[in-house]
Design an enzyme around this catalytic site. Structure first.
Site, PDB file in Angstrom:
ATOM      1  N   ARG A   1      -8.006   8.133   2.530  1.00 20.97           N
ATOM      2  CA  ARG A   1      -8.743   6.919   1.873  1.00 20.97           C
ATOM      3  C   ARG A   1      -8.513   5.630   2.791  1.00 20.97           C
ATOM      4  O   ARG A   1      -9.312   4.934   2.936  1.00 20.97           O
ATOM      5  CB  ARG A   1      -8.094   6.591   0.652  1.00 20.97           C
ATOM      6  N   TYR A   2      -7.354   5.621   3.714  1.00 16.74           N
ATOM      7  CA  TYR A   2      -7.221   4.296   4.287  1.00 16.74           C
ATOM      8  C   TYR A   2      -7.470   4.963   5.736  1.00 16.74           C
ATOM      9  O   TYR A   2      -7.553   6.148   6.121  1.00 16.74           O
ATOM     10  CB  TYR A   2      -5.745   4.077   4.293  1.00 16.74           C
TER      11      TYR A   2
ATOM     12  N   ARG B   1      -4.141   6.902   7.919  1.00 22.30           N
ATOM     13  CA  ARG B   1      -3.353   7.804   7.463  1.00 22.30           C
ATOM     14  C   ARG B   1      -4.010   8.565   6.247  1.00 22.30           C
ATOM     15  O   ARG B   1      -4.989   8.473   5.479  1.00 22.30           O
ATOM     16  CB  ARG B   1      -2.068   7.233   6.854  1.00 22.30           C
TER      17      ARG B   1
ATOM     18  N   CYS C   1       6.443  20.827  -9.030  1.00 23.84           N
ATOM     19  CA  CYS C   1       7.814  20.126  -8.960  1.00 23.84           C
ATOM     20  C   CYS C   1       8.893  20.704  -9.670  1.00 23.84           C
ATOM     21  O   CYS C   1       8.560  21.648 -10.356  1.00 23.84           O
ATOM     22  CB  CYS C   1       7.421  18.761  -9.598  1.00 23.84           C
TER      23      CYS C   1
ATOM     24  N   CYS D   1       7.393  14.720 -14.601  1.00 28.59           N
ATOM     25  CA  CYS D   1       7.372  13.487 -15.110  1.00 28.59           C
ATOM     26  C   CYS D   1       6.206  13.112 -16.042  1.00 28.59           C
ATOM     27  O   CYS D   1       4.994  13.630 -15.581  1.00 28.59           O
ATOM     28  CB  CYS D   1       7.214  12.317 -14.099  1.00 28.59           C
TER      29      CYS D   1
ATOM     30  N   CYS E   1       2.815  11.452 -15.028  1.00 33.06           N
ATOM     31  CA  CYS E   1       2.460  11.824 -13.597  1.00 33.06           C
ATOM     32  C   CYS E   1       0.971  11.411 -13.295  1.00 33.06           C
ATOM     33  O   CYS E   1       0.142  11.817 -14.222  1.00 33.06           O
ATOM     34  CB  CYS E   1       2.599  13.539 -13.402  1.00 33.06           C
TER      35      CYS E   1
ATOM     36  N   ARG F   1      -0.843  12.767 -11.150  1.00 35.89           N
ATOM     37  CA  ARG F   1      -1.706  13.820 -11.035  1.00 35.89           C
ATOM     38  C   ARG F   1      -1.647  15.181 -11.762  1.00 35.89           C
ATOM     39  O   ARG F   1      -1.614  16.259 -11.172  1.00 35.89           O
ATOM     40  CB  ARG F   1      -1.314  14.421  -9.273  1.00 35.89           C
TER      41      ARG F   1
ATOM     42  N   ASP G   1      -0.071   4.078 -13.329  1.00 36.52           N
ATOM     43  CA  ASP G   1      -1.597   4.359 -13.563  1.00 36.52           C
ATOM     44  C   ASP G   1      -1.960   4.423 -14.909  1.00 36.52           C
ATOM     45  O   ASP G   1      -1.296   5.137 -15.884  1.00 36.52           O
ATOM     46  CB  ASP G   1      -1.664   5.627 -12.601  1.00 36.52           C
TER      47      ASP G   1
ATOM     48  N   ASP H   1      -2.430   0.722  -8.186  1.00 36.54           N
ATOM     49  CA  ASP H   1      -3.340   1.452  -7.775  1.00 36.54           C
ATOM     50  C   ASP H   1      -4.843   0.974  -8.369  1.00 36.54           C
ATOM     51  O   ASP H   1      -4.804   1.170  -9.587  1.00 36.54           O
ATOM     52  CB  ASP H   1      -3.251   2.878  -7.591  1.00 36.54           C
TER      53      ASP H   1
ATOM     54  N   LYS I   1      -3.957   1.070  -3.061  1.00 39.63           N
ATOM     55  CA  LYS I   1      -2.579   0.098  -3.560  1.00 39.63           C
ATOM     56  C   LYS I   1      -3.066  -1.446  -3.182  1.00 39.63           C
ATOM     57  O   LYS I   1      -3.472  -1.794  -2.096  1.00 39.63           O
ATOM     58  CB  LYS I   1      -1.675   0.567  -2.626  1.00 39.63           C
TER      59      LYS I   1
HETATM   60  C1  LIG Z   1      -0.303   5.854  -1.064  1.00 38.57           C
HETATM   61  C2  LIG Z   1      -1.167   6.451  -0.237  1.00 38.57           C
HETATM   62  C3  LIG Z   1      -1.155   6.540   0.941  1.00 38.57           C
HETATM   63  C4  LIG Z   1      -0.101   5.812   1.595  1.00 38.57           C
HETATM   64  O1  LIG Z   1       0.003   4.483   1.453  1.00 38.57           O
HETATM   65  P1  LIG Z   1       1.108   3.881   2.198  1.00 38.57           P
HETATM   66  O2  LIG Z   1       0.937   2.365   1.621  1.00 38.57           O
HETATM   67  O3  LIG Z   1       0.894   3.656   3.718  1.00 38.57           O
HETATM   68  O4  LIG Z   1       2.563   4.146   1.986  1.00 38.57           O
HETATM   69  C5  LIG Z   1      -1.966   7.364   1.826  1.00 38.57           C
HETATM   70  N1  LIG Z   1      -2.859   7.741   0.928  1.00 38.57           N
HETATM   71  C6  LIG Z   1      -3.096   7.755  -0.184  1.00 38.57           C
HETATM   72  C7  LIG Z   1      -4.310   8.370  -0.916  1.00 38.57           C
HETATM   73  C8  LIG Z   1      -2.408   7.217  -1.159  1.00 38.57           C
HETATM   74  O5  LIG Z   1      -2.365   6.972  -2.259  1.00 38.57           O
END
Ligand SMILES: *Cc1c(COP(=O)(O)O)cnc(C)c1O
Length: 385
Positions: free
Chosen positions: A115-116, A119, A128, A132, A135, A137, A296, A333, A340
């Protein structure tokens, strides 16, 4: 710091410590049925009805370790609310979703969410130690929901090798620490073999649900993959038992920087004293509070969600009132796939062309004059010779 160990309390009083301290014993003796739970806890009608419905939604599972933290005399126990299903879980409101964070839309390979920019989130298991009830997911976790998590490891690693912009891989799930040491080591080694991946992170609630999992052998294995960071998930100070504190100490001693992610939950941690105590105690465990999540819009979570305004008010009670390291970033989110989004109380009262009017944590007002865009007037005398 009053941290209680319930290890020797009933109903597992007769268990040999060697068994109790064995994570596989803990997993084998999880409470997973209505009958098992009913034997040990006077369930309310809403809980009984909730448990009957878990089969089609999110499985019931509670480790003996975590179950022992429940105050059996308190129907509103904050530990109980996190893991004992309730009838409200099956009431879906129109705003709620099966995939509230829109992860499926950003899946670039089965189990890999990109997404980002730099990363990725790598879902390495759907299991798990305990589940929870909120959850995010639940659609793919525990095996009870409507979807299957069908991670394609070869395809995911091919994607990572090709995408040189990815410098940070976050293992989550499910809980990556439910994999065996050998399996997890294999995955970490494959990630580390990709030159452009700099950082490896794990997200795990095992130190809380199953602290026995954090063995010296596991820590010695994880250490080989530094820099490796780990985020735990605690919501209430009572989760920081002696066993959990020892597990966190082993991880910290292995040089693993620790963060915590909490979810703001009604009836669990939505009061300033509880949150402050949690965040302060986490620091004593060498865990830096990282995120506080707005709950969420997962289906069946209305009874656990607070308003965002309540979250902002709580953040206002933390920042400035206690150690800065103890203050997490409150985030939501963006429903449907926004990722986020930070949420902060407003400290800016006004902004004019040349100054900011600000308030501090006590509400006192201060003005910060912005540097003038004109060049500063030269002090002629200093430049003559
Ligand atoms: C939370 C998340 C991350 C990591 O986010 P950080 O803010 O770097 O901790 C990476 N990908 C997805 C899809 C996420 O939901």
């Amino acid at each position: 710091m009053s941290i209680i160990s319930f290890t020797s309390s009933p109903p597992w009083a007769g268990v040999a410590p060697a068994d109790w301290n064995d994570w596989r014993w803990q997993l084998r003796h999880r409470l997973v049925t209505l009958a098992q739970l009913e034997q040990r806890l006077a369930l309310t009608p809403a809980e009984r009805a909730g448990i009957r419905l878990t089969g089609g939604k999110l499985a019931l599972a509670i480790t003996p370790h975590f179950f022992n933290l429940i105050d059996a005399d308190d129907e509103r126990c904050p530990i109980r609310r996190q893991v004992v299903p309730r009838l409200e879980e099956s009431a879906f409101s129109p705003d709620e979703m099966a995939d509230p964070c829109g992860e499926d839309g950003d899946m670039v390979a089965p189990g890999l969410v990109h997404r980002y920019p730099d990363r990725v989130l790598f879902l390495v298991t759907d299991r798990c130690a305990s589940y929870c009830r909120y959850c995010t997911r639940s659609r793919i976790v525990s095996g009870a929901g409507e979807q299957e998590l069908d991670t394609d490891f070869d395809e995911a690693f091919r994607y990572l090798a090709r995408h040189t912009e990815v410098r940070d891989v976050l293992f989550s799930g499910g809980d990556p620490l439910l994999l065996s040491d050998a399996r997890l080591e294999g995955l970490l080694a494959r990630v580390r073999a990709i030159p452009h991946i700099q950082l490896v992170r794990l997200g795990s609630r095992a130190p809380i649900f199953l602290p026995q999992r954090v063995t010296p052998e596991l820590c010695a294995m994880l250490k080989k993959f530094h820099p490796l960071w780990l985020s735990i998930h605690t919501n209430h100070p009572r989760e920081l038992t002696v066993e959990t504190r020892a597990a966190l100490a082993r991880l910290a001693d292995a040089g693993i920087p620790l963060g915590n992610q909490s979810v703001l939950l009604k009836g669990v941690n939505n009061d300033a004293l509880t949150l402050t105590e949690l965040c302060q105690k986490l620091l004593l465990c060498r865990v830096r509070p990282y995120y506080l999540y707005q709950c969420d819009l997962i289906r069946g979570s209305a009874h656990l969600r607070t308003t965002i305004q309540e979250g902002l008010d709580l953040m206002n009670r933390l920042r400035g009132h206690t150690t800065g390291y103890a203050v997490p970033q409150y985030v939501v989110d963006g429903p449907g796939g926004g990722g986020k989004i930070p949420l902060n109380p407003n400290y800016i009262i006004a902004k004019t062309s040349d100054r900011f009017v600000l308030r501090n944590y006590r509400g006192d007002i201060y003005e910060y004059p912005e540097p003038s865009p004109e060049p500063a007037v030269l002090q002629h005398g200093r430049w003559k010779d």
